[in-house]
Design an enzyme around this catalytic site. Sequence first.
Site, PDB file in Angstrom:
ATOM      1  N   CYS A 114       0.522  -0.979  -0.003  1.00  0.00           N
ATOM      2  CA  CYS A 114       0.144   0.354   0.198  1.00  0.00           C
ATOM      3  C   CYS A 114       1.136   1.454   0.633  1.00  0.00           C
ATOM      4  O   CYS A 114       0.552   2.255  -0.219  1.00  0.00           O
ATOM      5  CB  CYS A 114      -1.358   0.209   1.151  1.00  0.00           C
ATOM      6  SG  CYS A 114      -1.346  -1.029   1.199  1.00  0.00           S
ATOM      7  N   HIS A 262      -3.514   7.175   0.803  1.00  0.00           N
ATOM      8  CA  HIS A 262      -3.997   5.654   0.331  1.00  0.00           C
ATOM      9  C   HIS A 262      -5.577   5.935   0.300  1.00  0.00           C
ATOM     10  O   HIS A 262      -6.083   5.468   1.693  1.00  0.00           O
ATOM     11  CB  HIS A 262      -2.837   4.721   0.726  1.00  0.00           C
ATOM     12  CG  HIS A 262      -3.425   3.385   0.315  1.00  0.00           C
ATOM     13  ND1 HIS A 262      -3.927   3.108  -0.302  1.00  0.00           N
ATOM     14  CD2 HIS A 262      -3.827   2.345   1.803  1.00  0.00           C
ATOM     15  CE1 HIS A 262      -4.185   1.882  -0.585  1.00  0.00           C
ATOM     16  NE2 HIS A 262      -3.999   1.320   0.742  1.00  0.00           N
ATOM     17  N   ASN A 292     -10.383  -1.046  -2.905  1.00  0.00           N
ATOM     18  CA  ASN A 292      -8.180  -0.659  -2.271  1.00  0.00           C
ATOM     19  C   ASN A 292      -7.534  -1.542  -3.341  1.00  0.00           C
ATOM     20  O   ASN A 292      -7.923  -2.815  -4.101  1.00  0.00           O
ATOM     21  CB  ASN A 292      -7.813  -0.600  -0.886  1.00  0.00           C
ATOM     22  CG  ASN A 292      -6.789  -0.694  -0.455  1.00  0.00           C
ATOM     23  OD1 ASN A 292      -5.873  -0.733  -1.644  1.00  0.00           O
ATOM     24  ND2 ASN A 292      -7.028  -1.373   1.037  1.00  0.00           N
TER      25      ASN A 292
END
Length: 335
Positions: A114, A262, A292
């Site tokens: 991530c 993020h 995501n």
Amino acid sequence: MYHSKISGLGFYVPDNVVTNDDLSKIMDTNDAWIQERTGIKERRHVVRGEDTTTTMGVKAAQIAIERSKIAKEDIDFVIFATLSPDYYFPGPGVLVQRDLGLRTVGALDVRNQCSGFVYVISIADQYIKTGMYKNILVIGSELHSTGLDMTDRGRGVSVIFGDGAGAAVLSREEDLSKGILSTHLHSEGQHAEELVLIAPGMGKRWVTDILAENDPNDESYFPYMNGQFVFKNAVVRFAEVINEGLQANNLNVSDISMLIPHQANLRISQFIQHKFQLTDDQVFNNIQKYGNTTAASIPIALTEAWENGKIKEGDLVVLAAFGSGFTWGSVIIRW
């Protein structure tokens, strides 16, 4: 010494939209449950055979290069962030060099999940600052959907992730008041197993072990996440690393024009927005429609925010990420 600036941005997501209602047909979940916990309404999944991590990255890169107004022959280096490469090796960086028809420039792969795009931005920035390279192509791309446990057992993780890619061209900027002002990177490996995919891995379980045991209950090749623990650490580290970046440049929270976090969970982004008392116009989220996308989430969101006119010349843009590793980081940019 130079600064680096983002001279071109692009993103690509598959056409195939998967809604929460679609997922409720194959696992015990529902739209309200998913939205309450994650903020996600839908995500994109590739149709098998139509896209790979590399091809999505290439499509995003082509847009970024075109918008940068430089020729692909002027790309000096490629850095590719992903946790879902096409092959165990080689990484997708060299495949991008091949598929874009670039010169035989160097290609580097980054495995920071991530936080991957923040890390590749930082690496590219250092190369440009020292004068080694002038134009660097950076990519974050993920194909999650084919590696998720799409059953009731995996619903807590599988509903979160989507497929997609984002890219940027970083170029030399001689005006030191513009471009990337600083980057800040951190890790804490003691929590590695709180967000992890164990197999296939040389030290734990290799493909031959999985095949030999043929165990239908084996979960080692599906991602595991201790959701509450990750959330609690994320909100702390996000705040710390944003403040670190601001303080390093003698800036205040009130100076932020746009925060691109993020896209891990809308609740995390909302927590940070509330903590810093930022308005809706100062934070950009698109997890609601893409889920995501790990290393791709920041470049997708950054590109979309720029395309929508939410980022203008002179704006202070902050990128921040937290994820598996644990790793986290921030980028402070004067647009």
